[in-house]
Design a protein around this motif. Structure first.
Motif, PDB file in Angstrom:
ATOM      1  N   LYS A 116       8.445  -4.167  25.771  1.00  0.00           N
ATOM      2  CA  LYS A 116       9.000  -2.860  25.384  1.00  0.00           C
ATOM      3  C   LYS A 116       7.801  -1.938  25.201  1.00  0.00           C
ATOM      4  O   LYS A 116       6.911  -2.212  24.381  1.00  0.00           O
ATOM      5  N   VAL A 117       7.759  -0.869  25.975  1.00  0.00           N
ATOM      6  CA  VAL A 117       6.563  -0.019  25.990  1.00  0.00           C
ATOM      7  C   VAL A 117       6.860   1.315  25.317  1.00  0.00           C
ATOM      8  O   VAL A 117       7.820   1.999  25.671  1.00  0.00           O
ATOM      9  N   TYR A 118       6.045   1.677  24.335  1.00  0.00           N
ATOM     10  CA  TYR A 118       6.126   3.001  23.711  1.00  0.00           C
ATOM     11  C   TYR A 118       5.000   3.852  24.290  1.00  0.00           C
ATOM     12  O   TYR A 118       3.826   3.484  24.157  1.00  0.00           O
ATOM     13  N   VAL A 119       5.357   4.951  24.942  1.00  0.00           N
ATOM     14  CA  VAL A 119       4.328   5.831  25.510  1.00  0.00           C
ATOM     15  C   VAL A 119       4.078   6.961  24.512  1.00  0.00           C
ATOM     16  O   VAL A 119       4.985   7.728  24.189  1.00  0.00           O
ATOM     17  N   CYS A 120       2.848   7.031  24.004  1.00  0.00           N
ATOM     18  CA  CYS A 120       2.519   7.961  22.918  1.00  0.00           C
ATOM     19  C   CYS A 120       1.590   9.057  23.439  1.00  0.00           C
ATOM     20  O   CYS A 120       0.783   8.795  24.330  1.00  0.00           O
ATOM     21  N   PRO A 121       1.672  10.259  22.857  1.00  0.00           N
ATOM     22  CA  PRO A 121       0.837  11.347  23.384  1.00  0.00           C
ATOM     23  C   PRO A 121      -0.658  11.020  23.273  1.00  0.00           C
ATOM     24  O   PRO A 121      -1.113  10.495  22.258  1.00  0.00           O
ATOM     25  N   ALA A 122      -1.388  11.340  24.364  1.00  0.00           N
ATOM     26  CA  ALA A 122      -2.805  10.966  24.429  1.00  0.00           C
ATOM     27  C   ALA A 122      -3.676  11.906  23.591  1.00  0.00           C
ATOM     28  O   ALA A 122      -4.679  11.493  23.016  1.00  0.00           O
ATOM     29  N   HIS A 123      -3.282  13.180  23.512  1.00  0.00           N
ATOM     30  CA  HIS A 123      -4.228  14.145  22.950  1.00  0.00           C
ATOM     31  C   HIS A 123      -3.959  14.452  21.477  1.00  0.00           C
ATOM     32  O   HIS A 123      -3.982  15.586  21.048  1.00  0.00           O
ATOM     33  N   VAL A 124      -3.670  13.424  20.714  1.00  0.00           N
ATOM     34  CA  VAL A 124      -3.556  13.607  19.260  1.00  0.00           C
ATOM     35  C   VAL A 124      -4.607  12.707  18.612  1.00  0.00           C
ATOM     36  O   VAL A 124      -5.057  11.730  19.222  1.00  0.00           O
ATOM     37  N   SER A 125      -5.006  13.034  17.376  1.00  0.00           N
ATOM     38  CA  SER A 125      -6.055  12.227  16.749  1.00  0.00           C
ATOM     39  C   SER A 125      -5.499  10.854  16.373  1.00  0.00           C
ATOM     40  O   SER A 125      -4.279  10.669  16.255  1.00  0.00           O
ATOM     41  N   ALA A 126      -6.435   9.907  16.158  1.00  0.00           N
ATOM     42  CA  ALA A 126      -6.011   8.520  15.904  1.00  0.00           C
ATOM     43  C   ALA A 126      -5.124   8.416  14.673  1.00  0.00           C
ATOM     44  O   ALA A 126      -4.259   7.536  14.596  1.00  0.00           O
ATOM     45  N   ASP A 127      -5.294   9.317  13.682  1.00  0.00           N
ATOM     46  CA  ASP A 127      -4.486   9.207  12.467  1.00  0.00           C
ATOM     47  C   ASP A 127      -3.169   9.994  12.532  1.00  0.00           C
ATOM     48  O   ASP A 127      -2.397   9.998  11.583  1.00  0.00           O
ATOM     49  N   ASP A 128      -2.906  10.668  13.657  1.00  0.00           N
ATOM     50  CA  ASP A 128      -1.630  11.354  13.833  1.00  0.00           C
ATOM     51  C   ASP A 128      -0.509  10.296  13.920  1.00  0.00           C
ATOM     52  O   ASP A 128      -0.679   9.271  14.582  1.00  0.00           O
ATOM     53  N   PRO A 129       0.617  10.526  13.247  1.00  0.00           N
ATOM     54  CA  PRO A 129       1.691   9.509  13.276  1.00  0.00           C
ATOM     55  C   PRO A 129       2.211   9.197  14.681  1.00  0.00           C
ATOM     56  O   PRO A 129       2.835   8.165  14.899  1.00  0.00           O
TER      57      PRO A 129
END
Ligand code: PMP
Length: 344
Positions: A116-129
């Protein structure tokens, strides 16, 4: 060796025991023997099979994983594929959080292996939820009986190489290995292999490979985080913009940095000269070996083992695409000729 049984019970039994293959042409002009440990031979096509299996089996031993439990990791690359493969065979759910820079092809491969793959936005900082780190952490916290592989910060990563890759190199060379050249990303491979071999023979030199644009070499030399060293580069899986706790810098003698362009040409050269179809970081390892040779690291008595991390099939749209090479400007100064295609 079990690997040569006619019937194996499942693909996991084929992990490890990868071959050591002599380079016959590329290193002909150098003093010493050059052997490659070809990790593309693993059933999941990379050395990450070793860590996925070890970390999952450790969790089983600790009683954390039961049938139907979930294994979580943040990766679009080799580790994701290996974790998914291990989970399929063992009956666990696999969740992979990847960033939106991952190609559709890569996401498709993970899906093909049941993840199951969650694709998360690339251009947010590592601590962004929404970052893939945070999404993985949250899913781990919310999911009972789950295991988070967390390869950059998990000591079981290097332990898997200490228990398998290192001993294999020692046995395959009958203890004659003098140098290993190993790419460092999480640092798991170089740390595990380096620790094992130095325990066997402290004179063995552990030669690291880093990328221009990464912090590792400078950190190894100064123990300081010099962010001036950081800039974007193309080789995936090599080097890092942070210091992974999975890396044991004490067992590494020295690092050499390589350029994107040189590494890409070296990977293509491994294919057409030696018939070894490998990934981008394998080209980086060969390039670094050449740089170490230029600096006088080897002599006629050297037995140098190059660890080649993965198979070439994952790089068809990159280093094995002439268009991609052209776009990067990598054909401007050099071109290793590969085959030709003619439509009839
Ligand atoms: N090559 C490739 C293709 C990889 O995916 C990785 C893992 N990031 C490495 C090399 C580096 O290996 P390690 O993480 O064990 O340092």
């Amino acid at each position: 060796m079990e690997k040569h049984q006619r019937i194996v019970n499942n693909v996991l039994e084929l992990i490890g025991d990868t071959p050591l293959i002599r380079l016959n042409k590329i290193t002909q002009h150098l003093s010493g023997q050059f052997l490659v440990k070809y990790e593309g031979y693993n059933p999941g096509h990379s050395m990450k099979d070793r860590i996925a299996l070890h970390i999952v089996e450790e969790a089983e031993r600790r009683g954390v994983l039961k049938k139907g439990s979930t294994v979580i990791e943040t990766t679009s690359g080799n580790t994701g594929f290996s974790v998914a493969m291990v989970c399929l065979i063992k009956g666990y759910n696999c969740i992979l959080a990847v960033n939106s820079k991952a190609s559709e092809g890569k996401i498709g491969m993970l899906k093909a292996m049941g993840a199951k793959v969650y694709v998360c936005p690339a251009h947010v900082s590592a601590d962004d939820p929404r970052s893939y780190y945070e999404v993985a952490k949250r899913l781990h916290a919310e999911t009972a009986d789950s295991v988070y592989i967390n390869q950059y910060f998990n000591s079981l990563n290097s332990e898997s190489h200490y228990l398998s890759t290192g001993p294999e190199i020692w046995e395959q060379t009958e203890g004659k290995v003098t140098h290993v050249v190993v790419a460092s990303g999480t640092g798991g491979t170089i740390s595990g292999v380096g620790k094992y071999l130095k325990e066997k023979n402290p004179n063995i030199k552990v030669l690291g490979v880093d990328a221009y644009g990464s912090l590792l070499k400078k950190f190894h030399e100064t123990k300081e985080l010099d962010t001036n060293e950081l800039y974007p580069y193309r080789i995936e899986g090599l080097g890092k913009n942070l210091i992974p706790s999975a890396t044991n810098f004490e067992v590494i003698d020295v690092f050499e940095k390589v350029k994107d362009e040189d590494a890409a040409h070296r990977a293509r050269e491994l294919a057409v000269s030696e018939g070894l179809f490998t990934g981008y970081t394998s080209g980086a390892v060969l390039q670094a070996t050449m740089q170490y040779a230029d600096k006088g690291y080897f002599d006629k008595d050297s037995m140098v083992v190059l660890v080649l991390p993965d198979h070439g099939s994952r790089y068809m749209e990159k280093i094995y695409s002439d268009e991609w090479m052209q776009e990067q400007g990598f054909f401007d100064s050099q071109k290793v000729s590969s085959g030709e295609v003619e439509y009839v």
